[in-house]
Scaffold this motif. Sequence first.
Motif, PDB file in Angstrom:
ATOM      1  N   UNK A  90       0.836  -1.203   0.000  1.00  0.00           N
ATOM      2  CA  UNK A  90       0.000   0.000   0.000  1.00  0.00           C
ATOM      3  C   UNK A  90       0.870   1.253   0.000  1.00  0.00           C
ATOM      4  N   UNK A  91       1.968   1.218   0.750  1.00  0.00           N
ATOM      5  CA  UNK A  91       2.879   2.363   0.773  1.00  0.00           C
ATOM      6  C   UNK A  91       3.453   2.609  -0.617  1.00  0.00           C
ATOM      7  N   UNK A  92       3.824   1.532  -1.309  1.00  0.00           N
ATOM      8  CA  UNK A  92       4.383   1.686  -2.659  1.00  0.00           C
ATOM      9  C   UNK A  92       3.351   2.254  -3.628  1.00  0.00           C
ATOM     10  N   UNK A  93       2.132   1.850  -3.467  1.00  0.00           N
ATOM     11  CA  UNK A  93       1.073   2.364  -4.333  1.00  0.00           C
ATOM     12  C   UNK A  93       0.920   3.873  -4.140  1.00  0.00           C
ATOM     13  N   UNK A  94       1.027   4.329  -2.894  1.00  0.00           N
ATOM     14  CA  UNK A  94       0.824   5.745  -2.602  1.00  0.00           C
ATOM     15  C   UNK A  94       1.943   6.629  -3.150  1.00  0.00           C
ATOM     16  N   UNK A  96       4.056   5.650  -5.691  1.00  0.00           N
ATOM     17  CA  UNK A  96       4.354   5.345  -7.086  1.00  0.00           C
ATOM     18  C   UNK A  96       5.557   4.446  -7.310  1.00  0.00           C
ATOM     19  N   UNK A  97       5.791   3.495  -6.400  1.00  0.00           N
ATOM     20  CA  UNK A  97       6.882   2.537  -6.575  1.00  0.00           C
ATOM     21  C   UNK A  97       6.330   1.184  -7.024  1.00  0.00           C
ATOM     22  N   UNK A  98       7.160   0.413  -7.716  1.00  0.00           N
ATOM     23  CA  UNK A  98       6.741  -0.878  -8.251  1.00  0.00           C
ATOM     24  C   UNK A  98       6.718  -1.952  -7.161  1.00  0.00           C
ATOM     25  N   UNK A  99       5.817  -2.912  -7.309  1.00  0.00           N
ATOM     26  CA  UNK A  99       5.714  -3.990  -6.334  1.00  0.00           C
ATOM     27  C   UNK A  99       6.837  -5.013  -6.475  1.00  0.00           C
ATOM     28  N   UNK A 100       7.371  -5.179  -7.694  1.00  0.00           N
ATOM     29  CA  UNK A 100       8.316  -6.262  -7.952  1.00  0.00           C
ATOM     30  C   UNK A 100       9.783  -5.849  -7.836  1.00  0.00           C
ATOM     31  N   UNK A 139      16.453   4.438  -3.864  1.00  0.00           N
ATOM     32  CA  UNK A 139      15.648   5.654  -3.907  1.00  0.00           C
ATOM     33  C   UNK A 139      16.152   6.605  -2.821  1.00  0.00           C
ATOM     34  N   UNK A 140      16.496   7.821  -3.224  1.00  0.00           N
ATOM     35  CA  UNK A 140      16.979   8.851  -2.306  1.00  0.00           C
ATOM     36  C   UNK A 140      15.872   9.874  -2.095  1.00  0.00           C
ATOM     37  N   UNK A 141      15.404   9.986  -0.878  1.00  0.00           N
ATOM     38  CA  UNK A 141      14.352  10.949  -0.534  1.00  0.00           C
ATOM     39  C   UNK A 141      14.994  12.089   0.243  1.00  0.00           C
ATOM     40  N   UNK A 142      15.024  13.282  -0.367  1.00  0.00           N
ATOM     41  CA  UNK A 142      15.621  14.433   0.295  1.00  0.00           C
ATOM     42  C   UNK A 142      16.673  15.091  -0.582  1.00  0.00           C
ATOM     43  N   UNK A 143      17.049  16.277  -0.200  1.00  0.00           N
ATOM     44  CA  UNK A 143      18.071  17.001  -0.951  1.00  0.00           C
ATOM     45  C   UNK A 143      17.459  17.933  -1.976  1.00  0.00           C
ATOM     46  N   UNK A 144      17.949  19.161  -2.025  1.00  0.00           N
ATOM     47  CA  UNK A 144      17.465  20.127  -3.010  1.00  0.00           C
ATOM     48  C   UNK A 144      18.009  19.825  -4.386  1.00  0.00           C
ATOM     49  N   UNK A 177       7.236   8.975   6.264  1.00  0.00           N
ATOM     50  CA  UNK A 177       6.967   7.645   6.823  1.00  0.00           C
ATOM     51  C   UNK A 177       6.424   6.666   5.779  1.00  0.00           C
ATOM     52  N   UNK A 178       5.695   7.166   4.785  1.00  0.00           N
ATOM     53  CA  UNK A 178       5.149   6.295   3.741  1.00  0.00           C
ATOM     54  C   UNK A 178       6.284   5.737   2.893  1.00  0.00           C
ATOM     55  N   UNK A 179       7.222   6.588   2.515  1.00  0.00           N
ATOM     56  CA  UNK A 179       8.390   6.103   1.774  1.00  0.00           C
ATOM     57  C   UNK A 179       9.151   5.055   2.572  1.00  0.00           C
ATOM     58  N   UNK A 180       9.353   5.312   3.851  1.00  0.00           N
ATOM     59  CA  UNK A 180      10.102   4.357   4.672  1.00  0.00           C
ATOM     60  C   UNK A 180       9.414   2.998   4.700  1.00  0.00           C
ATOM     61  N   UNK A 181       8.108   3.005   4.815  1.00  0.00           N
ATOM     62  CA  UNK A 181       7.361   1.740   4.834  1.00  0.00           C
ATOM     63  C   UNK A 181       7.408   1.035   3.477  1.00  0.00           C
ATOM     64  N   UNK A 182       7.630   1.815   2.414  1.00  0.00           N
ATOM     65  CA  UNK A 182       7.656   1.242   1.067  1.00  0.00           C
ATOM     66  C   UNK A 182       8.975   0.542   0.752  1.00  0.00           C
ATOM     67  N   UNK A 183      10.033   0.840   1.505  1.00  0.00           N
ATOM     68  CA  UNK A 183      11.352   0.292   1.215  1.00  0.00           C
ATOM     69  C   UNK A 183      11.554  -1.063   1.875  1.00  0.00           C
ATOM     70  N   UNK A 184      12.414  -1.884   1.246  1.00  0.00           N
ATOM     71  CA  UNK A 184      12.793  -3.168   1.848  1.00  0.00           C
ATOM     72  C   UNK A 184      13.899  -2.992   2.874  1.00  0.00           C
ATOM     73  N   UNK A 185      14.803  -2.060   2.604  1.00  0.00           N
ATOM     74  CA  UNK A 185      15.948  -1.795   3.477  1.00  0.00           C
ATOM     75  C   UNK A 185      16.182  -0.291   3.513  1.00  0.00           C
ATOM     76  N   UNK A 186      16.584   0.204   4.673  1.00  0.00           N
ATOM     77  CA  UNK A 186      16.965   1.598   4.817  1.00  0.00           C
ATOM     78  C   UNK A 186      18.462   1.674   5.095  1.00  0.00           C
ATOM     79  N   UNK A 187      19.143   2.641   4.477  1.00  0.00           N
ATOM     80  CA  UNK A 187      20.604   2.703   4.604  1.00  0.00           C
ATOM     81  C   UNK A 187      21.065   4.034   5.190  1.00  0.00           C
ATOM     82  N   UNK A 188      22.208   3.947   5.873  1.00  0.00           N
ATOM     83  CA  UNK A 188      22.862   5.116   6.447  1.00  0.00           C
ATOM     84  C   UNK A 188      24.357   4.980   6.144  1.00  0.00           C
ATOM     85  N   UNK A 189      24.777   5.357   4.934  1.00  0.00           N
ATOM     86  CA  UNK A 189      26.134   5.066   4.459  1.00  0.00           C
ATOM     87  C   UNK A 189      27.159   6.156   4.785  1.00  0.00           C
TER      88      UNK A 189
END
Length: 227
Positions: A90-94, A96-100, A139-144, A177-189
Amino acid sequence: MVFTRTDIVYTRDKSVAAILSLFGRSVFFEVHTPPSRVFLRAFKRARGLVVITENLKEILQDRGIPTHKMFVCPNGVDVEQFDIALSKDEARKRVGLYRDKIYVGYVGTLRTLGMEKGIRELMDAFVIAKRAISNICVVIVGGGEGGISGYKQVLKEKNISQEDFVFVGTRPHEEVPIYMKAFDVLVMPFPRTTHYAYYMSPIKLFEYMAARRPIVATSLPAAKEIL
Protein backbone atom coordinates in the motif's frame (compact mmCIF):
# COMPACT_ATOMS: atom_id res chain seq x y z
CA MET A 1 17.94 37.97 29.54
CA VAL A 2 21.08 37.92 31.71
CA PHE A 3 19.40 39.87 34.48
CA THR A 4 16.04 38.10 34.34
CA ARG A 5 15.44 35.83 37.32
CA THR A 6 15.60 32.19 36.19
CA ASP A 7 16.19 28.92 37.99
CA ILE A 8 17.72 26.99 35.08
CA VAL A 9 18.88 27.86 31.57
CA TYR A 10 19.09 25.07 28.97
CA THR A 11 20.86 25.94 25.72
CA ARG A 12 22.74 24.58 22.72
CA ASP A 13 24.42 27.93 22.08
CA LYS A 14 28.02 27.98 23.34
CA SER A 15 28.14 31.76 23.55
CA VAL A 16 24.96 31.92 25.62
CA ALA A 17 26.29 29.23 27.94
CA ALA A 18 29.61 31.04 28.35
CA ILE A 19 28.05 34.45 29.11
CA LEU A 20 25.37 33.22 31.50
CA SER A 21 27.79 31.00 33.40
CA LEU A 22 29.92 34.10 34.10
CA PHE A 23 26.91 35.60 35.89
CA GLY A 24 26.51 32.52 38.06
CA ARG A 25 23.43 31.24 36.28
CA SER A 26 22.53 27.56 36.55
CA VAL A 27 23.31 26.57 32.96
CA PHE A 28 22.75 23.19 31.34
CA PHE A 29 24.41 22.94 27.94
CA GLU A 30 23.53 20.43 25.21
CA VAL A 31 26.81 19.33 23.63
CA HIS A 32 27.09 18.17 20.00
CA THR A 33 30.81 18.76 19.38
CA PRO A 34 33.89 19.14 21.62
CA PRO A 35 34.56 22.73 22.76
CA SER A 36 37.47 24.87 21.72
CA ARG A 37 39.80 26.12 24.46
CA VAL A 38 37.81 29.35 24.56
CA PHE A 39 34.63 27.55 25.61
CA LEU A 40 36.14 24.76 27.71
CA ARG A 41 36.07 26.89 30.85
CA ALA A 42 32.41 27.67 30.26
CA PHE A 43 31.70 23.95 29.97
CA LYS A 44 33.43 23.39 33.29
CA ARG A 45 31.39 26.18 34.94
CA ALA A 46 28.09 24.80 33.64
CA ARG A 47 25.77 23.12 36.10
CA GLY A 48 25.51 20.14 33.77
CA LEU A 49 26.18 18.93 30.24
CA VAL A 50 23.75 16.88 28.16
CA VAL A 51 25.96 14.93 25.74
CA ILE A 52 24.55 13.14 22.69
CA THR A 53 27.06 10.24 22.47
CA GLU A 54 29.19 8.16 24.84
CA ASN A 55 32.23 8.87 22.69
CA LEU A 56 31.73 12.60 23.07
CA LYS A 57 31.43 12.15 26.83
CA GLU A 58 34.80 10.37 26.91
CA ILE A 59 36.40 13.17 24.90
CA LEU A 60 35.07 15.78 27.34
CA GLN A 61 36.20 13.69 30.30
CA ASP A 62 39.72 13.58 28.84
CA ARG A 63 39.62 17.38 28.70
CA GLY A 64 38.96 17.66 32.39
CA ILE A 65 35.18 17.84 32.69
CA PRO A 66 33.95 15.74 35.64
CA THR A 67 31.88 12.69 34.75
CA HIS A 68 29.20 13.57 37.31
CA LYS A 69 28.40 16.74 35.35
CA MET A 70 27.58 14.83 32.15
CA PHE A 71 24.46 12.97 31.11
CA VAL A 72 24.35 11.04 27.82
CA CYS A 73 21.07 11.53 25.97
CA PRO A 74 20.96 10.64 22.24
CA ASN A 75 18.52 12.31 19.90
CA GLY A 76 15.12 10.72 19.40
CA VAL A 77 11.87 10.88 17.46
CA ASP A 78 8.13 10.53 17.94
CA VAL A 79 7.76 6.81 17.18
CA GLU A 80 4.07 7.11 16.32
CA GLN A 81 4.88 9.41 13.38
CA PHE A 82 6.92 6.72 11.65
CA ASP A 83 5.42 3.42 12.79
CA ILE A 84 2.31 3.90 10.68
CA ALA A 85 -0.26 1.17 10.02
CA LEU A 86 0.48 0.71 6.33
CA SER A 87 1.59 -2.37 4.41
CA LYS A 88 4.59 -2.24 2.09
CA ASP A 89 2.41 -2.76 -0.98
CA GLU A 90 0.00 0.00 0.00
CA ALA A 91 2.88 2.36 0.77
CA ARG A 92 4.38 1.69 -2.66
CA LYS A 93 1.07 2.36 -4.33
CA ARG A 94 0.82 5.74 -2.60
CA VAL A 95 4.29 6.94 -3.62
CA GLY A 96 4.35 5.34 -7.09
CA LEU A 97 6.88 2.54 -6.58
CA TYR A 98 6.74 -0.88 -8.25
CA ARG A 99 5.71 -3.99 -6.33
CA ASP A 100 8.32 -6.26 -7.95
CA LYS A 101 11.43 -4.22 -7.10
CA ILE A 102 13.83 -4.58 -4.18
CA TYR A 103 14.03 -1.02 -2.86
CA VAL A 104 16.93 0.33 -0.85
CA GLY A 105 16.01 3.68 0.64
CA TYR A 106 17.92 6.66 1.98
CA VAL A 107 15.93 9.45 3.62
CA GLY A 108 17.32 12.82 4.67
CA THR A 109 19.68 15.60 3.71
CA LEU A 110 22.64 14.88 1.45
CA ARG A 111 25.12 16.96 3.43
CA THR A 112 25.72 17.94 7.06
CA LEU A 113 27.95 20.90 7.94
CA GLY A 114 29.10 20.87 4.32
CA MET A 115 30.16 17.21 4.53
CA GLU A 116 28.81 14.53 2.20
CA LYS A 117 26.83 11.71 3.77
CA GLY A 118 27.93 8.72 1.72
CA ILE A 119 25.79 8.91 -1.41
CA ARG A 120 28.81 8.31 -3.66
CA GLU A 121 29.76 5.27 -1.60
CA LEU A 122 26.16 4.06 -1.86
CA MET A 123 26.45 4.28 -5.66
CA ASP A 124 29.55 2.06 -5.57
CA ALA A 125 27.77 -0.44 -3.33
CA PHE A 126 24.78 -0.42 -5.67
CA VAL A 127 26.95 -1.36 -8.66
CA ILE A 128 28.18 -4.41 -6.75
CA ALA A 129 24.72 -5.39 -5.51
CA LYS A 130 23.20 -5.02 -8.97
CA ARG A 131 25.36 -7.86 -10.28
CA ALA A 132 23.66 -10.26 -7.87
CA ILE A 133 20.19 -8.70 -7.57
CA SER A 134 18.90 -7.60 -10.96
CA ASN A 135 15.72 -5.92 -9.65
CA ILE A 136 17.39 -3.85 -6.94
CA CYS A 137 16.73 -0.10 -6.94
CA VAL A 138 17.95 2.75 -4.74
CA VAL A 139 15.65 5.65 -3.91
CA ILE A 140 16.98 8.85 -2.31
CA VAL A 141 14.35 10.95 -0.53
CA GLY A 142 15.62 14.43 0.30
CA GLY A 143 18.07 17.00 -0.95
CA GLY A 144 17.47 20.13 -3.01
CA GLU A 145 17.79 20.15 -6.78
CA GLY A 146 21.09 21.99 -6.53
CA GLY A 147 22.70 19.14 -4.62
CA ILE A 148 20.97 16.42 -6.59
CA SER A 149 22.17 17.65 -9.98
CA GLY A 150 25.79 16.98 -9.02
CA TYR A 151 25.00 13.43 -7.98
CA LYS A 152 23.08 12.80 -11.19
CA GLN A 153 26.25 13.69 -13.07
CA VAL A 154 28.14 11.13 -10.97
CA LEU A 155 25.54 8.52 -11.95
CA LYS A 156 26.34 9.18 -15.61
CA GLU A 157 30.06 8.86 -14.94
CA LYS A 158 29.49 5.52 -13.20
CA ASN A 159 27.11 4.36 -15.94
CA ILE A 160 24.22 3.91 -13.48
CA SER A 161 20.69 4.29 -14.81
CA GLN A 162 18.59 6.99 -13.17
CA GLU A 163 15.73 4.50 -13.26
CA ASP A 164 17.72 2.25 -10.92
CA PHE A 165 19.13 4.99 -8.69
CA VAL A 166 16.36 7.52 -8.19
CA PHE A 167 16.43 10.96 -6.55
CA VAL A 168 12.90 12.06 -5.68
CA GLY A 169 14.02 15.26 -3.97
CA THR A 170 12.52 16.90 -0.90
CA ARG A 171 9.07 15.58 -0.05
CA PRO A 172 6.42 16.84 2.40
CA HIS A 173 7.13 15.59 5.92
CA GLU A 174 3.92 13.55 6.02
CA GLU A 175 5.13 11.50 3.03
CA VAL A 176 8.41 10.49 4.66
CA PRO A 177 6.97 7.64 6.82
CA ILE A 178 5.15 6.29 3.74
CA TYR A 179 8.39 6.10 1.77
CA MET A 180 10.10 4.36 4.67
CA LYS A 181 7.36 1.74 4.83
CA ALA A 182 7.66 1.24 1.07
CA PHE A 183 11.35 0.29 1.21
CA ASP A 184 12.79 -3.17 1.85
CA VAL A 185 15.95 -1.80 3.48
CA LEU A 186 16.96 1.60 4.82
CA VAL A 187 20.60 2.70 4.60
CA MET A 188 22.86 5.12 6.45
CA PRO A 189 26.13 5.07 4.46
CA PHE A 190 27.96 7.83 6.33
CA PRO A 191 31.71 8.08 5.60
CA ARG A 192 34.25 7.53 8.36
CA THR A 193 35.06 11.05 9.49
CA THR A 194 35.61 12.32 13.03
CA HIS A 195 32.21 13.99 13.08
CA TYR A 196 30.22 10.99 11.88
CA ALA A 197 32.26 8.47 13.86
CA TYR A 198 32.18 10.17 17.27
CA TYR A 199 29.90 13.21 17.48
CA MET A 200 26.70 12.42 15.59
CA SER A 201 23.44 11.15 17.00
CA PRO A 202 21.50 11.01 13.73
CA ILE A 203 17.76 11.52 13.93
CA LYS A 204 17.64 9.58 10.67
CA LEU A 205 18.66 6.41 12.51
CA PHE A 206 15.87 6.72 15.06
CA GLU A 207 13.32 7.42 12.32
CA TYR A 208 14.50 4.28 10.52
CA MET A 209 14.14 2.23 13.70
CA ALA A 210 10.66 3.62 14.34
CA ALA A 211 9.64 2.62 10.80
CA ARG A 212 10.52 -1.02 11.63
CA ARG A 213 12.61 -1.63 8.54
CA PRO A 214 15.97 -3.46 8.29
CA ILE A 215 18.88 -1.01 8.51
CA VAL A 216 22.30 -1.19 6.87
CA ALA A 217 24.73 1.37 8.27
CA THR A 218 28.43 2.11 8.18
CA SER A 219 30.22 0.52 11.13
CA LEU A 220 30.92 3.72 13.08
CA PRO A 221 31.28 4.02 16.88
CA ALA A 222 28.44 6.55 17.17
CA ALA A 223 26.07 4.32 15.19
CA LYS A 224 27.12 1.19 17.08
CA GLU A 225 26.12 2.84 20.36
CA ILE A 226 22.51 2.53 19.14
CA LEU A 227 22.43 -0.41 16.69
